[in-house]
Design a protein around this motif. Structure first.
Motif, PDB file in Angstrom:
ATOM      1  N   GLY A 248       0.895  -1.053  -0.065  1.00  0.00           N
ATOM      2  CA  GLY A 248       0.417   0.488  -0.217  1.00  0.00           C
ATOM      3  C   GLY A 248       1.123   1.300   0.153  1.00  0.00           C
ATOM      4  O   GLY A 248       2.055   1.380   0.348  1.00  0.00           O
ATOM      5  N   GLY A 249       0.288   2.529  -0.174  1.00  0.00           N
ATOM      6  CA  GLY A 249       0.762   3.112  -0.373  1.00  0.00           C
ATOM      7  C   GLY A 249       1.384   4.122   0.931  1.00  0.00           C
ATOM      8  O   GLY A 249       2.403   5.034   0.304  1.00  0.00           O
TER       9      GLY A 249
ATOM     10  N   GLU B 194       4.481   3.235   1.018  1.00  0.00           N
ATOM     11  CA  GLU B 194       5.696   3.554   0.380  1.00  0.00           C
ATOM     12  C   GLU B 194       5.437   4.662   0.779  1.00  0.00           C
ATOM     13  O   GLU B 194       7.547   4.953   0.742  1.00  0.00           O
TER      14      GLU B 194
ATOM     15  N   LYS C 258      11.566   0.541  -7.234  1.00  0.00           N
ATOM     16  CA  LYS C 258      10.386   0.706  -7.899  1.00  0.00           C
ATOM     17  C   LYS C 258      10.555   1.930  -8.997  1.00  0.00           C
ATOM     18  O   LYS C 258      10.025   1.564  -9.900  1.00  0.00           O
TER      19      LYS C 258
ATOM     20  N   ARG D 113      -3.276  -3.849  -4.319  1.00  0.00           N
ATOM     21  CA  ARG D 113      -4.102  -4.337  -3.948  1.00  0.00           C
ATOM     22  C   ARG D 113      -5.177  -5.165  -4.713  1.00  0.00           C
ATOM     23  O   ARG D 113      -5.728  -4.189  -5.102  1.00  0.00           O
TER      24      ARG D 113
ATOM     25  N   LYS E 258     -10.279  -1.388  -6.185  1.00  0.00           N
ATOM     26  CA  LYS E 258      -9.130  -1.073  -7.223  1.00  0.00           C
ATOM     27  C   LYS E 258      -9.694  -1.657  -8.732  1.00  0.00           C
ATOM     28  O   LYS E 258      -9.497  -1.918  -9.592  1.00  0.00           O
TER      29      LYS E 258
ATOM     30  N   GLY F 124      -0.815  -7.803  -8.118  1.00  0.00           N
ATOM     31  CA  GLY F 124      -1.080  -6.924  -6.736  1.00  0.00           C
ATOM     32  C   GLY F 124      -0.772  -7.846  -5.315  1.00  0.00           C
ATOM     33  O   GLY F 124      -0.191  -9.297  -5.844  1.00  0.00           O
ATOM     34  N   GLY F 125       0.090  -7.073  -4.133  1.00  0.00           N
ATOM     35  CA  GLY F 125       0.209  -7.584  -3.555  1.00  0.00           C
ATOM     36  C   GLY F 125      -1.070  -7.380  -2.113  1.00  0.00           C
ATOM     37  O   GLY F 125      -2.068  -6.940  -2.695  1.00  0.00           O
TER      38      GLY F 125
ATOM     39  N   ILE G  40       8.055  -4.786 -10.348  1.00  0.00           N
ATOM     40  CA  ILE G  40       6.674  -3.598 -10.359  1.00  0.00           C
ATOM     41  C   ILE G  40       7.752  -2.972 -11.519  1.00  0.00           C
ATOM     42  O   ILE G  40       7.083  -2.256 -12.419  1.00  0.00           O
TER      43      ILE G  40
ATOM     44  N   LEU H 155      -0.551   5.991  -5.753  1.00  0.00           N
ATOM     45  CA  LEU H 155       0.685   5.922  -6.360  1.00  0.00           C
ATOM     46  C   LEU H 155       0.770   5.705  -7.906  1.00  0.00           C
ATOM     47  O   LEU H 155       2.364   5.930  -8.517  1.00  0.00           O
ATOM     48  N   VAL H 156       0.601   4.904  -7.617  1.00  0.00           N
ATOM     49  CA  VAL H 156       0.175   3.298  -9.238  1.00  0.00           C
ATOM     50  C   VAL H 156       0.537   4.022 -10.423  1.00  0.00           C
ATOM     51  O   VAL H 156       1.088   4.123 -11.012  1.00  0.00           O
TER      52      VAL H 156
ATOM     53  N   GLU I  11       3.406   5.981 -10.441  1.00  0.00           N
ATOM     54  CA  GLU I  11       5.363   5.879 -10.536  1.00  0.00           C
ATOM     55  C   GLU I  11       4.305   4.293 -12.331  1.00  0.00           C
ATOM     56  O   GLU I  11       6.188   4.757 -13.465  1.00  0.00           O
TER      57      GLU I  11
HETATM   58  N1  UDP Z   1       2.211  -2.255  -4.904  1.00  0.00           N
HETATM   59  C1  UDP Z   1       3.291  -2.824  -4.606  1.00  0.00           C
HETATM   60  N2  UDP Z   1       2.999  -4.576  -5.439  1.00  0.00           N
HETATM   61  C2  UDP Z   1       1.878  -4.408  -5.804  1.00  0.00           C
HETATM   62  C3  UDP Z   1       0.665  -3.692  -5.399  1.00  0.00           C
HETATM   63  C4  UDP Z   1       0.826  -2.489  -5.512  1.00  0.00           C
HETATM   64  O1  UDP Z   1       4.450  -2.756  -4.855  1.00  0.00           O
HETATM   65  O2  UDP Z   1       1.709  -5.606  -6.043  1.00  0.00           O
HETATM   66  C5  UDP Z   1       2.566  -0.381  -4.718  1.00  0.00           C
HETATM   67  C6  UDP Z   1       2.687   0.035  -5.722  1.00  0.00           C
HETATM   68  O3  UDP Z   1       3.791   0.274  -6.729  1.00  0.00           O
HETATM   69  C7  UDP Z   1       2.331   1.590  -4.842  1.00  0.00           C
HETATM   70  C8  UDP Z   1       1.026   1.082  -3.208  1.00  0.00           C
HETATM   71  O4  UDP Z   1       1.682   0.046  -3.854  1.00  0.00           O
HETATM   72  O5  UDP Z   1       4.058   2.138  -4.528  1.00  0.00           O
HETATM   73  C9  UDP Z   1      -0.099   1.635  -4.074  1.00  0.00           C
HETATM   74  O6  UDP Z   1      -0.313   2.628  -3.520  1.00  0.00           O
HETATM   75  P1  UDP Z   1      -1.554   3.416  -4.763  1.00  0.00           P
HETATM   76  O7  UDP Z   1      -1.788   4.051  -3.567  1.00  0.00           O
HETATM   77  O8  UDP Z   1      -1.357   3.307  -5.737  1.00  0.00           O
HETATM   78  O9  UDP Z   1      -2.477   2.501  -3.096  1.00  0.00           O
HETATM   79  P2  UDP Z   1      -3.380   2.430  -1.946  1.00  0.00           P
HETATM   80  O10 UDP Z   1      -2.163   0.393  -2.086  1.00  0.00           O
HETATM   81  O11 UDP Z   1      -2.138   2.412  -0.604  1.00  0.00           O
HETATM   82  O12 UDP Z   1      -4.898   2.130  -1.689  1.00  0.00           O
END
Ligand code: UDP
Length: 411
Positions: free
Chosen positions: A48-49, A52, A203, A234, A239, A264-265, A301, A322-323, A326
């Protein structure tokens, strides 16, 4: 509470991507804050952001000479189920809050707050998970301003959940939101700060050709010899991976060799993730061109966002996203929905396209527009890089934050 281990960072490393005067301004602000001890608290060290952001902000502040700690709450799935419901409720959906939920929330936040013993001059609490800690922290640190940094999309909160959160906002001196439309909580002062990406992390850093080739091999059977559209998120209902699947299916009618990567993590504070992942994987099981990729390392990623022809972010709500930044930073155009922070980043017809959040077919058509026009993808990519350089890199966000710290401390 526990302190995550963090990489070292040097502010000098940002010189290549940041204007000199911004770095000078950061140093000035850091000098003003050189005696201040700052505490960040949040609820997960990974995924999650927010995690990060903190992984970069905290070590950079340390390098600038500002004593900065980051403590992560200790909690179990019962607590995270409550806070996920709060998150969902604040973003607009959910069952009524129960007394049991309130009890779990109060107990876990009180236990975590009681573990903070060190002295701090300012506390920055991230997201609704931490709010229950603030009353006790305010008693323990009566002179420390308390800032709440809310990363959630608050455009259409369910009343019950807004009331739940509002019961804990008294100790807040200043709240920071990503968009003015989110500033619906009654606090003495409010600021709007856009989040940012860190251009020097694994990243987001540039990849050498050989590194890119190695990552490309590792992503096999996804093939970049045919068009690839990607969403990195995620597994979370907001999403809208199902909407992205529909957009992909629409686009595939015009571009039959198209592939979809859904990376997705699972965030540490998000118990819903696995279930949704399984549903998405089941929905896509018959299509060999759909690749669900879980828990990719940051280098992968990076390569995926770089090598994809189009990135999609078809969220139904999105605090910032954030994605999106990115992908744009890597010159990949984004087809995104008109929600939350996405329109702050995607300029329709300049670096990507915006579609209504329920318009999966429109998203699919926009994907085709981009796939069928190499020149447009290239020029959108150049515009995308510039947009992020100007507005969404870490040094700019840090200036905004440190200015708020200086102001809150009356320095
Ligand atoms: N992310 C990741 N691996 C994944 C999914 C998400 O590293 O499989 C990272 C993504 O690159 C970003 C962050 O998790 O840096 C997600 O931030 P975002 O603000 O887009 O969404 P949030 O998860 O905070 O709602």
């Amino acid at each position: 509470m526990h302190a995550p281990s963090l990489p070292d960072r040097s502010i000098e490393a940002y010189a290549a991507v940041t204007e000199r005067d911004l770095l000078e301004r950061l140093r000035e602000l850091a000098d003003t804050l050189s005696e201040a001890r700052i505490l960040h608290i949040n609820s997960t060290a990974t995924g999650g952001g927010v995690a990060e952001l903190l992984r970069s902000i905290v070590p950079v502040c340390t390098d600038l000479g500002i004593e900065t700690d980051w403590l992560v709450m200790d909690a179990d799935d019962d607590f995270f189920e409550v806070t996920k419901a709060v998150h969902n409720g604040l973003q607009g959906s959910g069952e009524p809050v129960t007394d049991e939920m309130k009890v779990i929330y109060r107990e876990v936040t009180a236990t975590n707050a009681a573990e903070i013993e060190a002295e701090y001059d300012l506390v920055l609490a991230h997201d609704p998970q931490t709010l229950g800690m603030l009353e006790r922290l305010d008693e323990q640190l009566p002179n420390a301003p308390i800032i709440w940094r809310c990363h959630v999309d608050l455009t259409e909160p369910v009343e019950d959940y807004l009331a739940f959160v509002s019961a804990y906002t008294d100790p807040i001196d200043h709240a920071i939101f990503s968009r003015s439309a989110y500033a619906v909580v009654d606090v003495p002062a409010t600021s709007i700060v856009s989040p940012s990406i860190d251009p020097i992390t694994e990243k987001n850093r540039p990849l050498e050709d050989a590194e890119l080739a190695a990552e490309r091999d590792r992503l096999d059977p996804l093939s970049f010899d045919a068009p690839v559209v990607t969403q990195v998120s995620r597994f979370d209902p907001w999403k809208d991976q199902f909407g992205t699947l529909e957009a992909y299916r629409t686009a595939k009618k015009a571009v039959p060799e198209l592939q979809l990567a859904l990376a997705g993590g699972m965030a540490g504070d998000d118990p819903e993730g696995l279930e949704l992942y399984e549903q998405v994987a089941a929905e896509a099981v018959d299509d060999p061109d759909v690749h669900t990729l879980t828990d990719l390392p940051d280098g992968a990623i990076n390569a995926l966002q770089r090598l994809s022809d189009v990135v999609v972010q078809k969220s139904l709500r999105e605090g910032f996203g954030l994605v999106v930044a990115e992908a744009l930073w890597k010159r990949t155009p984004v087809v995104g929905s008109t929600v939350g922070g996405i329109p702050l980043q995607v300029e329709d017809g300049r670096n990507g396209y915006l579609v209504e959040p329920d318009d999966a077919i429109g998203a699919g058509n926009r994907i085709v527009d981009l796939l069928e026009n190499d020149e447009r993808r290239r020029s959108f990519g150049d515009n995308a890089r510039e947009r992020v350089r100007e507005q969404f890199l870490l040094p700019r966000q840090l200036v905004d934050l440190l200015e708020i710290f200086v102001d809150s401390l009356g320095l």
